[in-house]
Design a protein around this motif. Sequence first.
Motif, PDB file in Angstrom:
ATOM      1  N   GLY A 104       0.805  -1.210   0.000  1.00  0.00           N
ATOM      2  CA  GLY A 104       0.000   0.000   0.000  1.00  0.00           C
ATOM      3  C   GLY A 104       0.836   1.258   0.000  1.00  0.00           C
ATOM      4  N   VAL A 105       1.941   1.253   0.751  1.00  0.00           N
ATOM      5  CA  VAL A 105       2.829   2.418   0.785  1.00  0.00           C
ATOM      6  C   VAL A 105       3.414   2.675  -0.592  1.00  0.00           C
ATOM      7  CG1 VAL A 105       5.023   3.291   1.711  1.00  0.00           C
ATOM      8  CG2 VAL A 105       3.371   2.196   3.237  1.00  0.00           C
ATOM      9  N   GLY A 106       3.804   1.603  -1.270  1.00  0.00           N
ATOM     10  CA  GLY A 106       4.337   1.752  -2.623  1.00  0.00           C
ATOM     11  C   GLY A 106       3.329   2.365  -3.571  1.00  0.00           C
ATOM     12  N   ALA A 107       2.069   1.964  -3.409  1.00  0.00           N
ATOM     13  CA  ALA A 107       1.011   2.495  -4.267  1.00  0.00           C
ATOM     14  C   ALA A 107       0.728   3.967  -4.001  1.00  0.00           C
ATOM     15  CB  ALA A 107      -0.266   1.678  -4.073  1.00  0.00           C
ATOM     16  N   LEU A 108       1.156   4.456  -2.843  1.00  0.00           N
ATOM     17  CA  LEU A 108       0.954   5.866  -2.501  1.00  0.00           C
ATOM     18  C   LEU A 108       2.203   6.720  -2.724  1.00  0.00           C
ATOM     19  CD1 LEU A 108      -0.990   5.437   0.873  1.00  0.00           C
ATOM     20  CD2 LEU A 108      -1.938   6.224  -1.304  1.00  0.00           C
ATOM     21  N   THR A 109       3.320   6.085  -3.080  1.00  0.00           N
ATOM     22  CA  THR A 109       4.601   6.789  -3.148  1.00  0.00           C
ATOM     23  C   THR A 109       4.912   7.255  -4.564  1.00  0.00           C
ATOM     24  OG1 THR A 109       5.491   5.486  -1.309  1.00  0.00           O
ATOM     25  CG2 THR A 109       7.088   6.578  -2.740  1.00  0.00           C
ATOM     26  N   ASP A 110       5.429   8.468  -4.656  1.00  0.00           N
ATOM     27  CA  ASP A 110       5.907   9.018  -5.922  1.00  0.00           C
ATOM     28  C   ASP A 110       7.426   9.113  -5.845  1.00  0.00           C
ATOM     29  OD1 ASP A 110       6.438  10.331  -8.256  1.00  0.00           O
ATOM     30  OD2 ASP A 110       5.431  12.208  -7.709  1.00  0.00           O
ATOM     31  N   PHE A 111       8.114   8.289  -6.619  1.00  0.00           N
ATOM     32  CA  PHE A 111       9.570   8.314  -6.619  1.00  0.00           C
ATOM     33  C   PHE A 111      10.135   9.436  -7.480  1.00  0.00           C
ATOM     34  CE2 PHE A 111       9.051   3.737  -5.434  1.00  0.00           C
ATOM     35  CZ  PHE A 111       9.759   3.795  -4.241  1.00  0.00           C
ATOM     36  N   ASN A 338      21.016  21.985   1.830  1.00  0.00           N
ATOM     37  CA  ASN A 338      20.508  22.350   3.151  1.00  0.00           C
ATOM     38  C   ASN A 338      20.543  21.123   4.067  1.00  0.00           C
ATOM     39  OD1 ASN A 338      18.652  23.007   5.373  1.00  0.00           O
ATOM     40  ND2 ASN A 338      18.100  24.783   4.131  1.00  0.00           N
ATOM     41  N   PRO A 339      21.122  21.223   5.270  1.00  0.00           N
ATOM     42  CA  PRO A 339      21.198  20.066   6.171  1.00  0.00           C
ATOM     43  C   PRO A 339      19.850  19.454   6.509  1.00  0.00           C
ATOM     44  CG  PRO A 339      22.615  21.827   6.957  1.00  0.00           C
ATOM     45  CD  PRO A 339      21.797  22.405   5.836  1.00  0.00           C
ATOM     46  N   LEU A 340      18.777  20.222   6.345  1.00  0.00           N
ATOM     47  CA  LEU A 340      17.441  19.668   6.602  1.00  0.00           C
ATOM     48  C   LEU A 340      17.137  18.501   5.674  1.00  0.00           C
ATOM     49  CD1 LEU A 340      15.475  22.997   7.130  1.00  0.00           C
ATOM     50  CD2 LEU A 340      15.910  21.248   8.865  1.00  0.00           C
ATOM     51  N   ILE A 341      17.780  18.474   4.516  1.00  0.00           N
ATOM     52  CA  ILE A 341      17.601  17.345   3.589  1.00  0.00           C
ATOM     53  C   ILE A 341      18.110  16.068   4.242  1.00  0.00           C
ATOM     54  CG2 ILE A 341      18.145  16.420   1.311  1.00  0.00           C
ATOM     55  CD1 ILE A 341      16.403  18.972   1.316  1.00  0.00           C
ATOM     56  N   GLY A 342      19.231  16.162   4.930  1.00  0.00           N
ATOM     57  CA  GLY A 342      19.771  14.995   5.627  1.00  0.00           C
ATOM     58  C   GLY A 342      18.899  14.557   6.777  1.00  0.00           C
ATOM     59  N   ALA A 343      18.247  15.518   7.427  1.00  0.00           N
ATOM     60  CA  ALA A 343      17.375  15.186   8.558  1.00  0.00           C
ATOM     61  C   ALA A 343      16.167  14.375   8.143  1.00  0.00           C
ATOM     62  CB  ALA A 343      16.924  16.469   9.256  1.00  0.00           C
ATOM     63  N   THR A 344      15.848  14.378   6.832  1.00  0.00           N
ATOM     64  CA  THR A 344      14.671  13.643   6.359  1.00  0.00           C
ATOM     65  C   THR A 344      15.028  12.271   5.800  1.00  0.00           C
ATOM     66  OG1 THR A 344      14.818  14.606   4.131  1.00  0.00           O
ATOM     67  CG2 THR A 344      13.533  15.810   5.763  1.00  0.00           C
ATOM     68  N   GLY A 345      16.237  11.795   6.083  1.00  0.00           N
ATOM     69  CA  GLY A 345      16.633  10.481   5.589  1.00  0.00           C
ATOM     70  C   GLY A 345      15.943   9.339   6.302  1.00  0.00           C
ATOM     71  N   LEU A 346      14.958   9.652   7.120  1.00  0.00           N
ATOM     72  CA  LEU A 346      14.154   8.640   7.815  1.00  0.00           C
ATOM     73  C   LEU A 346      13.088   8.091   6.883  1.00  0.00           C
ATOM     74  CD1 LEU A 346      13.608  10.809  10.988  1.00  0.00           C
ATOM     75  CD2 LEU A 346      15.180   8.897  10.833  1.00  0.00           C
ATOM     76  N   SER A 347      12.400   7.067   7.347  1.00  0.00           N
ATOM     77  CA  SER A 347      11.317   6.485   6.550  1.00  0.00           C
ATOM     78  C   SER A 347       9.957   7.084   6.865  1.00  0.00           C
ATOM     79  CB  SER A 347      11.261   4.967   6.784  1.00  0.00           C
ATOM     80  OG  SER A 347      12.463   4.371   6.364  1.00  0.00           O
ATOM     81  N   ALA A 348       9.912   8.058   7.734  1.00  0.00           N
ATOM     82  CA  ALA A 348       8.626   8.648   8.130  1.00  0.00           C
ATOM     83  C   ALA A 348       8.130   9.573   7.024  1.00  0.00           C
ATOM     84  CB  ALA A 348       8.782   9.407   9.442  1.00  0.00           C
ATOM     85  N   VAL A 349       7.606   8.953   5.954  1.00  0.00           N
ATOM     86  CA  VAL A 349       7.137   9.696   4.777  1.00  0.00           C
ATOM     87  C   VAL A 349       5.643   9.964   4.915  1.00  0.00           C
ATOM     88  CG1 VAL A 349       6.916   9.631   2.268  1.00  0.00           C
ATOM     89  CG2 VAL A 349       8.874   8.529   3.359  1.00  0.00           C
ATOM     90  N   PRO A 350       5.173  11.179   4.579  1.00  0.00           N
ATOM     91  CA  PRO A 350       5.931  12.385   4.218  1.00  0.00           C
ATOM     92  C   PRO A 350       6.125  13.328   5.398  1.00  0.00           C
ATOM     93  CG  PRO A 350       3.634  12.731   3.690  1.00  0.00           C
ATOM     94  CD  PRO A 350       3.717  11.370   4.360  1.00  0.00           C
ATOM     95  N   MET A 351       5.840  12.861   6.626  1.00  0.00           N
ATOM     96  CA  MET A 351       5.861  13.759   7.775  1.00  0.00           C
ATOM     97  C   MET A 351       7.221  14.411   7.965  1.00  0.00           C
ATOM     98  SD  MET A 351       4.969  13.084  11.788  1.00  0.00           S
ATOM     99  CE  MET A 351       3.286  12.588  11.456  1.00  0.00           C
ATOM    100  N   ALA A 352       8.308  13.641   7.830  1.00  0.00           N
ATOM    101  CA  ALA A 352       9.639  14.202   8.032  1.00  0.00           C
ATOM    102  C   ALA A 352       9.908  15.327   7.043  1.00  0.00           C
ATOM    103  CB  ALA A 352      10.688  13.101   7.898  1.00  0.00           C
ATOM    104  N   SER A 353       9.472  15.147   5.786  1.00  0.00           N
ATOM    105  CA  SER A 353       9.675  16.182   4.770  1.00  0.00           C
ATOM    106  C   SER A 353       8.873  17.435   5.087  1.00  0.00           C
ATOM    107  CB  SER A 353       9.287  15.639   3.387  1.00  0.00           C
ATOM    108  OG  SER A 353      10.151  14.606   3.002  1.00  0.00           O
TER     109      SER A 353
END
Length: 396
Positions: A104-111, A338-353
Amino acid sequence: MELLEKLYQMTAIQDIVDAPQILLMIFIAFFLLYLGIKKQYEPLLLVPIAFGMLIANFPGGQMGVEKIDENLTLYQIARDHGIMNFVYYSLIKTGFLPPIIFLGVGALTDFGPMLRNLRLAFFGAAAQIGIFTVLISAVAIGFTLKESAALGIIGGADGPTAIYTTIKLAPHLLGPIAIAAYSYMALVPVIIPFVVRLTTNKKELLINMKQQDKLYPSKRPIKDLQTLKILFPIGVGTIVALLVPSSVPLIGLLMFGNLVKEIGVSTGRLHKAASDTILNAATIFLGLAVGATMTAKAFLNMETILIIVGGFIAFAISIAGGIYAVKVYNLFAKKKINPLIGATGLSAVPMASRVANEIALKHDPNNHLLQYAMASNISGVIGSAVAAGVLISFLG
């Protein structure tokens, strides 16, 4: 009097009097419900988990997951131990539901954001450092290697991955690890700003990604993004199957879900089912069953406290690891990140972004970096699943 006595015995009051720690578990469940309902912290996951925890801790209802003879048939489990044990041993313990959620996550994800900014995908891999740092630390304080791996995977900030890894390596720790993983995912809006304040300065946070793109435009722009988006899940699924086969249940279904999304109208029905009905049903059963493992007997011990503390450390180190990877990159590159890009290297998509974007906008109202953050964020999903596969391969 006899009638009143029978009515009293019918209730759970005497059980609670005999075991007052049950009240603490009920309070924790209420608190998690508050976070999910009032604060809107991952409500789709936290509400089912919290409610499963609530009903599991009322004695006599047979809604708590317990350790039983796994040689029993599913019929015997349902008849003698209740519906929640049936759900747990048939859908969770078998490892069935986490890959279904990945579908389901894959079906909702835009790469697309990641494919347009492939250099940013590296920081999704760098953020997995928290997994292995906590793994080593957990071994040092007395956890077994398998238990340490299951604890460390919390640093990937991916609930289904944490559950799947724990099922394979340390199923007796499933309850506290699942609660820690989903709780910290829900607390992303609190944890990321906290780590960012400790590891960055204002000058770094003012780096504007769009301005950097204008100053240093890409020399090889993508000409046919849609075709690439179709080929990407096929290619990644194949490569992962060859190199890390144990990751295939997660990565394979993630990529399949994404493929049916990107193909378009001809697979529209499959995409709708995967992203809607199937994902929602799987989330409900996973949340309730995982919450039902959190009984007072299983939860109230020192091991659980260490898992919760270790999970937070893993989470924080993963965020910091991504940030420092960006800092090192910026030392050698003309085109700054921007270092904030590195802070979003988590899997908490899209909340971290979203959180990273909000932080950037607070410092500069014109600094919109959501699409760039998603590149690292999405790669983190793949990175954590591959890391889990590696750990399962070596330790399983």
